[in-house]
Design a protein around this motif. Structure first.
Motif, PDB file in Angstrom:
ATOM      1  N   ARG A  93       0.818  -1.089  -0.201  1.00  0.00           N
ATOM      2  CA  ARG A  93      -0.078  -0.020   0.028  1.00  0.00           C
ATOM      3  C   ARG A  93       0.873   1.090   0.194  1.00  0.00           C
ATOM      4  O   ARG A  93       1.984   1.256   0.391  1.00  0.00           O
ATOM      5  CB  ARG A  93      -0.976  -0.050   1.286  1.00  0.00           C
ATOM      6  CG  ARG A  93      -2.086  -1.011   1.043  1.00  0.00           C
ATOM      7  CD  ARG A  93      -3.087  -0.858  -0.127  1.00  0.00           C
ATOM      8  NE  ARG A  93      -4.010  -1.572  -0.359  1.00  0.00           N
ATOM      9  CZ  ARG A  93      -4.008  -2.522  -1.265  1.00  0.00           C
ATOM     10  NH1 ARG A  93      -2.643  -2.503  -2.402  1.00  0.00           N
ATOM     11  NH2 ARG A  93      -4.864  -3.491  -1.610  1.00  0.00           N
ATOM     12  N   PHE A  96       0.653   8.687  -0.248  1.00  0.00           N
ATOM     13  CA  PHE A  96       1.081   9.865  -0.991  1.00  0.00           C
ATOM     14  C   PHE A  96       1.177  11.132  -0.446  1.00  0.00           C
ATOM     15  O   PHE A  96       0.832  11.224   0.696  1.00  0.00           O
ATOM     16  CB  PHE A  96       0.047   9.950  -2.467  1.00  0.00           C
ATOM     17  CG  PHE A  96      -0.039   8.793  -3.099  1.00  0.00           C
ATOM     18  CD1 PHE A  96       0.476   8.429  -4.183  1.00  0.00           C
ATOM     19  CD2 PHE A  96      -1.145   7.867  -2.909  1.00  0.00           C
ATOM     20  CE1 PHE A  96       0.308   7.353  -4.901  1.00  0.00           C
ATOM     21  CE2 PHE A  96      -1.719   6.606  -3.426  1.00  0.00           C
ATOM     22  CZ  PHE A  96      -0.685   6.383  -4.703  1.00  0.00           C
ATOM     23  N   ARG A 100      -4.834  12.295  -0.997  1.00  0.00           N
ATOM     24  CA  ARG A 100      -5.514  11.312  -2.039  1.00  0.00           C
ATOM     25  C   ARG A 100      -6.781  10.767  -1.334  1.00  0.00           C
ATOM     26  O   ARG A 100      -7.116   9.380  -1.878  1.00  0.00           O
ATOM     27  CB  ARG A 100      -4.730  10.342  -3.052  1.00  0.00           C
ATOM     28  CG  ARG A 100      -3.759  11.098  -3.739  1.00  0.00           C
ATOM     29  CD  ARG A 100      -3.204  10.334  -4.650  1.00  0.00           C
ATOM     30  NE  ARG A 100      -2.159  10.930  -5.283  1.00  0.00           N
ATOM     31  CZ  ARG A 100      -1.314  10.357  -6.385  1.00  0.00           C
ATOM     32  NH1 ARG A 100      -1.459   9.470  -6.958  1.00  0.00           N
ATOM     33  NH2 ARG A 100      -0.313  11.197  -6.827  1.00  0.00           N
ATOM     34  N   TRP A 104     -16.021  12.732  -1.728  1.00  0.00           N
ATOM     35  CA  TRP A 104     -17.301  12.380  -1.351  1.00  0.00           C
ATOM     36  C   TRP A 104     -17.500  11.024  -0.707  1.00  0.00           C
ATOM     37  O   TRP A 104     -18.679  10.703  -0.722  1.00  0.00           O
ATOM     38  CB  TRP A 104     -17.751  11.991  -3.139  1.00  0.00           C
ATOM     39  CG  TRP A 104     -17.043  11.268  -3.818  1.00  0.00           C
ATOM     40  CD1 TRP A 104     -16.972   9.854  -3.856  1.00  0.00           C
ATOM     41  CD2 TRP A 104     -15.933  11.603  -4.852  1.00  0.00           C
ATOM     42  NE1 TRP A 104     -15.847   9.417  -4.840  1.00  0.00           N
ATOM     43  CE2 TRP A 104     -15.518  10.493  -5.277  1.00  0.00           C
ATOM     44  CE3 TRP A 104     -15.597  12.967  -5.272  1.00  0.00           C
ATOM     45  CZ2 TRP A 104     -14.232  10.574  -6.275  1.00  0.00           C
ATOM     46  CZ3 TRP A 104     -14.617  12.909  -6.287  1.00  0.00           C
ATOM     47  CH2 TRP A 104     -13.914  11.726  -6.632  1.00  0.00           C
ATOM     48  N   LEU A 113     -12.249   1.734   1.635  1.00  0.00           N
ATOM     49  CA  LEU A 113     -12.171   1.451   0.100  1.00  0.00           C
ATOM     50  C   LEU A 113     -11.249   0.256  -0.319  1.00  0.00           C
ATOM     51  O   LEU A 113     -10.196   0.140   0.193  1.00  0.00           O
ATOM     52  CB  LEU A 113     -11.344   2.925  -0.459  1.00  0.00           C
ATOM     53  CG  LEU A 113     -11.282   2.827  -1.853  1.00  0.00           C
ATOM     54  CD1 LEU A 113     -12.373   3.437  -2.466  1.00  0.00           C
ATOM     55  CD2 LEU A 113     -10.199   3.774  -2.181  1.00  0.00           C
TER      56      LEU A 113
ATOM     57  N   GLY B 153      -4.929  11.534 -10.129  1.00  0.00           N
ATOM     58  CA  GLY B 153      -4.182  11.050  -8.704  1.00  0.00           C
ATOM     59  C   GLY B 153      -5.125  10.053  -7.979  1.00  0.00           C
ATOM     60  O   GLY B 153      -4.780   9.219  -7.305  1.00  0.00           O
ATOM     61  N   LEU B 154      -6.419  10.555  -7.981  1.00  0.00           N
ATOM     62  CA  LEU B 154      -7.337   9.541  -7.179  1.00  0.00           C
ATOM     63  C   LEU B 154      -7.597   8.318  -7.961  1.00  0.00           C
ATOM     64  O   LEU B 154      -7.819   7.205  -7.466  1.00  0.00           O
ATOM     65  CB  LEU B 154      -8.838  10.408  -7.101  1.00  0.00           C
ATOM     66  CG  LEU B 154      -8.706  11.476  -6.394  1.00  0.00           C
ATOM     67  CD1 LEU B 154     -10.227  12.181  -6.070  1.00  0.00           C
ATOM     68  CD2 LEU B 154      -8.399  11.202  -4.847  1.00  0.00           C
ATOM     69  N   GLU B 156      -5.396   6.833  -9.894  1.00  0.00           N
ATOM     70  CA  GLU B 156      -4.065   5.849  -9.524  1.00  0.00           C
ATOM     71  C   GLU B 156      -4.214   5.279  -8.205  1.00  0.00           C
ATOM     72  O   GLU B 156      -3.848   4.106  -7.972  1.00  0.00           O
ATOM     73  CB  GLU B 156      -2.782   6.696  -9.718  1.00  0.00           C
ATOM     74  CG  GLU B 156      -1.757   6.102  -9.484  1.00  0.00           C
ATOM     75  CD  GLU B 156      -0.380   7.014  -9.355  1.00  0.00           C
ATOM     76  OE1 GLU B 156       0.191   6.719 -10.618  1.00  0.00           O
ATOM     77  OE2 GLU B 156      -0.117   7.730  -8.490  1.00  0.00           O
ATOM     78  N   MET B 157      -4.896   6.114  -7.234  1.00  0.00           N
ATOM     79  CA  MET B 157      -4.820   5.554  -5.823  1.00  0.00           C
ATOM     80  C   MET B 157      -5.798   4.450  -5.774  1.00  0.00           C
ATOM     81  O   MET B 157      -5.278   3.516  -5.173  1.00  0.00           O
ATOM     82  CB  MET B 157      -5.184   6.754  -4.839  1.00  0.00           C
ATOM     83  CG  MET B 157      -5.416   6.472  -3.434  1.00  0.00           C
ATOM     84  SD  MET B 157      -6.794   5.586  -3.201  1.00  0.00           S
ATOM     85  CE  MET B 157      -7.950   6.950  -3.516  1.00  0.00           C
ATOM     86  N   ALA B 158      -6.965   4.713  -6.220  1.00  0.00           N
ATOM     87  CA  ALA B 158      -8.011   3.687  -6.227  1.00  0.00           C
ATOM     88  C   ALA B 158      -7.269   2.450  -6.897  1.00  0.00           C
ATOM     89  O   ALA B 158      -7.673   1.035  -6.397  1.00  0.00           O
ATOM     90  CB  ALA B 158      -9.199   4.122  -6.934  1.00  0.00           C
ATOM     91  N   SER B 160      -4.263   1.429  -7.050  1.00  0.00           N
ATOM     92  CA  SER B 160      -3.379   0.772  -6.303  1.00  0.00           C
ATOM     93  C   SER B 160      -4.008   0.047  -5.096  1.00  0.00           C
ATOM     94  O   SER B 160      -3.288  -0.826  -4.416  1.00  0.00           O
ATOM     95  CB  SER B 160      -2.083   1.715  -6.044  1.00  0.00           C
ATOM     96  OG  SER B 160      -2.488   2.702  -5.025  1.00  0.00           O
ATOM     97  N   TYR B 161      -5.116   0.462  -4.868  1.00  0.00           N
ATOM     98  CA  TYR B 161      -5.906  -0.115  -3.621  1.00  0.00           C
ATOM     99  C   TYR B 161      -6.904  -1.036  -3.977  1.00  0.00           C
ATOM    100  O   TYR B 161      -7.545  -1.735  -3.365  1.00  0.00           O
ATOM    101  CB  TYR B 161      -6.569   1.096  -2.938  1.00  0.00           C
ATOM    102  CG  TYR B 161      -5.774   1.814  -1.889  1.00  0.00           C
ATOM    103  CD1 TYR B 161      -4.636   2.667  -2.181  1.00  0.00           C
ATOM    104  CD2 TYR B 161      -5.989   1.418  -0.630  1.00  0.00           C
ATOM    105  CE1 TYR B 161      -3.952   3.143  -1.406  1.00  0.00           C
ATOM    106  CE2 TYR B 161      -5.122   1.881   0.718  1.00  0.00           C
ATOM    107  CZ  TYR B 161      -4.235   2.883  -0.014  1.00  0.00           C
ATOM    108  OH  TYR B 161      -3.259   3.471   0.907  1.00  0.00           O
ATOM    109  N   GLY B 162      -6.395  -1.692  -5.254  1.00  0.00           N
ATOM    110  CA  GLY B 162      -7.172  -3.012  -5.884  1.00  0.00           C
ATOM    111  C   GLY B 162      -8.324  -2.838  -6.138  1.00  0.00           C
ATOM    112  O   GLY B 162      -9.134  -3.898  -6.117  1.00  0.00           O
ATOM    113  N   LEU B 163      -9.177  -1.560  -6.722  1.00  0.00           N
ATOM    114  CA  LEU B 163     -10.352  -1.507  -7.196  1.00  0.00           C
ATOM    115  C   LEU B 163     -10.553  -2.041  -8.593  1.00  0.00           C
ATOM    116  O   LEU B 163      -9.852  -1.618  -9.377  1.00  0.00           O
ATOM    117  CB  LEU B 163     -10.670  -0.048  -7.099  1.00  0.00           C
ATOM    118  CG  LEU B 163     -11.470   0.502  -5.718  1.00  0.00           C
ATOM    119  CD1 LEU B 163     -10.800   0.306  -4.485  1.00  0.00           C
ATOM    120  CD2 LEU B 163     -12.131   1.681  -5.951  1.00  0.00           C
ATOM    121  N   VAL B 172     -14.914   6.189  -7.956  1.00  0.00           N
ATOM    122  CA  VAL B 172     -14.050   7.464  -8.211  1.00  0.00           C
ATOM    123  C   VAL B 172     -14.651   7.978  -9.372  1.00  0.00           C
ATOM    124  O   VAL B 172     -14.962   9.218  -9.316  1.00  0.00           O
ATOM    125  CB  VAL B 172     -12.710   6.889  -8.352  1.00  0.00           C
ATOM    126  CG1 VAL B 172     -11.790   8.012  -8.623  1.00  0.00           C
ATOM    127  CG2 VAL B 172     -12.232   5.870  -7.256  1.00  0.00           C
TER     128      VAL B 172
END
Lengths: 278, 258
Positions: A93, A96, A100, A104, A113, B153-154, B156-158, B160-163, B172
């Protein structure tokens, strides 16, 4: 330890720590078009170790982190997770520099998440660990910068990662909040036992947190220095001496001749006479 | 925006000018200063509205117009939303369709009226077509723009969090595009009534436009005014609904938090 063959690392990993990943970077090279960002990067990180990567901005340290995270591809070399070259994204994990958080989603839902609704108790407990249990139902817009980063940390921990990558997570915070965050990150790292890789331009932060400091300069590792200070670390004489030593290396004072781009430009004084605002 | 902390008299302040205008209008009409044929008094307009309501004529025409408006909005807006989502999400579709749509966008929907009459005659289809075309573009453009301006960025984050792909879209991309989509909805709702008014005055045998055009033939200025006021009220109502949606769906947004 550094020269162990891969097989040994793979076998040794579970004995050292169940919760941390053993990481081994072998002759990694990365370039964007003609521009070489990283070359011949060799680095071994033990399970549960806390390693800080420091360097000037643009030295390639964040790129290295993104390679380890699997967010970008590299052109040569190999990254071995627990001795194997396969992707460990589900165990990894990232935190950043900007939190980020999804604006919402309420704080608790941000922490959830990528997890099922049955992870709710876990999400609550990690929020409690970062001291924000009472803000679980707030919108992220209502939080301060430091609180947002704590939520981002909780979100990362909720996945129980074996490797936590921190990409200058405290870069945008004020000095006091940073010190609080250092304590928090160190405590959670010790409790959870994950391997941590921190990219920072703040040498103090690196000395405060890391077992080992790796300096990257112009795409190469130029320093790989263990930090022998006992934890929790107090900012005494030894701390200051180590900090000074690393800072000198970063600034290349009393080091090899100035880099080409600086000598070529008459407007710039030699690097040795400049204190960089890094 | 009136905030609840203001004293009562201050909250009523915005209503003073229209009230003064109404009184002035009534006085001028009653004293015979303006002819009743040009502008009947507010009282007689209210009287006409009341009579039309009692006779069931006004509710009927409002119902017909509202049905047309909503159906046209559903068809045109729905198509705009879906197409905007599609071109926003898939580069290849954008390359294929976007240039054509940008060209069509520059044609004013009302310029199509002669063609529409030739195609659909003066039936329901003509009015629905005009409304649909008009509301399509604001929703299409804003949806497309919304999808494209979601913070990478969001995303990419999502990832990398396996979505997974669908979860990424739902958690997202769609919420990120929502504020822009709602701007499109507000624009569309405004256009919806404008286009319907014009379409109904051209040709219809029911609806508010028909009612006012019919009243014009009989020199019933009061009924014409009733029609105009009803349009104004319906337009305001549509805007209030759009705002309520924004306040609910964007309640996370600092701009919508009280």
């Amino acid at each position: 330890m550094h020269n162990h063959p891969i097989e040994t690392a793979a076998v040794a990993a579970p004995q050292l720590s169940d919760s941390g990943i053993a990481l081994r970077l072998q002759t990694i090279a990365k370039h964007y078009g003609q521009r070489q960002v990283l070359h011949d990067i060799n680095l071994e990180i033990k399970p549960g170790e806390f390693v800080a990567i420091v360097g000037r901005s643009g030295c390639g340290k964040s790129t290295l982190l993104r390679l380890v995270a699997g967010l970008e591809a590299y052109q040569a070399g190999a990254i071995l997770y627990d001795g194997v070259a396969e992707d460990r994204r589900h165990d990894t994990r990232i935190m950043f520099q900007d939190s980020r958080l999804l604006p919402w989603k309420r704080v608790i839902d941000n922490v959830l998440l990528g997890l099922g609704p049955d992870a709710f108790p876990l999400a609550q407990s990690v929020l409690n660990e970062v001291g924000l249990a009472d803000r679980a139902h707030d919108w992220p817009a209502r939080l301060s910068g430091g609180q947002r980063q704590r939520v981002a940390l909780a979100r990362a921990l909720a996945h129980q990662p074996r490797l936590l990558l921190l990409d200058e997570p405290l870069g945008a915070l004020d000095a006091l909040t940073r010190i609080e965050m250092h304590t928090l990150i160190e405590r959670l790292w010790r409790e959870h036992g994950f391997t941590a890789l921190l990219v920072t331009h703040d040498v103090t932060e690196a000395v405060a947190l890391a077992d080992r400091i790796v300096l990257i300069d112009e795409g190469c590792i130029t320093l790989n220095l263990p930090v022998p200070l006992p934890r929790p670390r107090e900012r005494g004489k030894e701390f200051a001496a180590l900090e000074e030593h690393v800072l000198r290396q970063v600034l290349k004072q009393n080091h090899y001749p100035q880099p080409l781009e600086l000598t070529a430009d008459p407007l710039w004084p030699p690097a040795g006479q400049v204190r960089w605002a890094i | 925006m009136a905030s609840p902390s203001l004293p009562r008299w201050q909250r009523l302040t915005p209503w003073l000018p229209p009230l003064a205008l109404l009184i002035l209008w009534q006085v001028l009409a009653q004293t015979g200063f303006i002819s009743v044929r040009i502008l009947p008094s507010p009282a007689s307009v209210a009287q006409a509205a009341w009579e039309l309501t009692l006779s069931g004529e006004l509710p009927y025409h409002v119902l017909v117009s509202t049905q047309r408006a909503l159906l046209g909005f559903a068809i045109g807006g729905g198509a705009g939303l879906l197409l905007g989502l599609a071109t926003g999400s898939f580069r290849q579709l954008e390359t294929l369709l976007d240039t054509s749509l940008q060209m069509l966008r520059n044609i004013p929907p009302l310029a199509l009226i002669p063609l529409v009459i030739l195609w659909f005659g003066i039936d329901e289809g003509a009015k629905l077509f005009i409304v649909s075309i008009g509301v399509f573009f604001p929703l299409y453009l804003n949806t497309f723009h919304g999808i494209r301006s979601v913070d990478p960025g969001l995303i990419e984050m999502a990832k990398s969090y396996g979505l997974s792909r669908w979860a990424l879209y739902r958690e997202v991309i769609l919420p990120g595009a929502l504020s822009s989509i709602l701007v499109g909805v507000r624009f569309s709702l405004g256009l919806m009534w404008v286009l319907l008014i014009v379409a109904e005055t051209i040709s219809a045998n029911a609806g508010i436009g028909y009612m006012t055009m019919n009243a014009r033939e009989f020199l019933r200025t009061d009924v014409v005014l009733v029609g105009i006021l009803v349009y104004a009220l319906l337009g305001k109502l549509a805007d209030l609904i759009a705002r309520a949606l924004e306040r609910f769906w964007l309640r996370w947004h600092p701009a919508y938090q009280s």
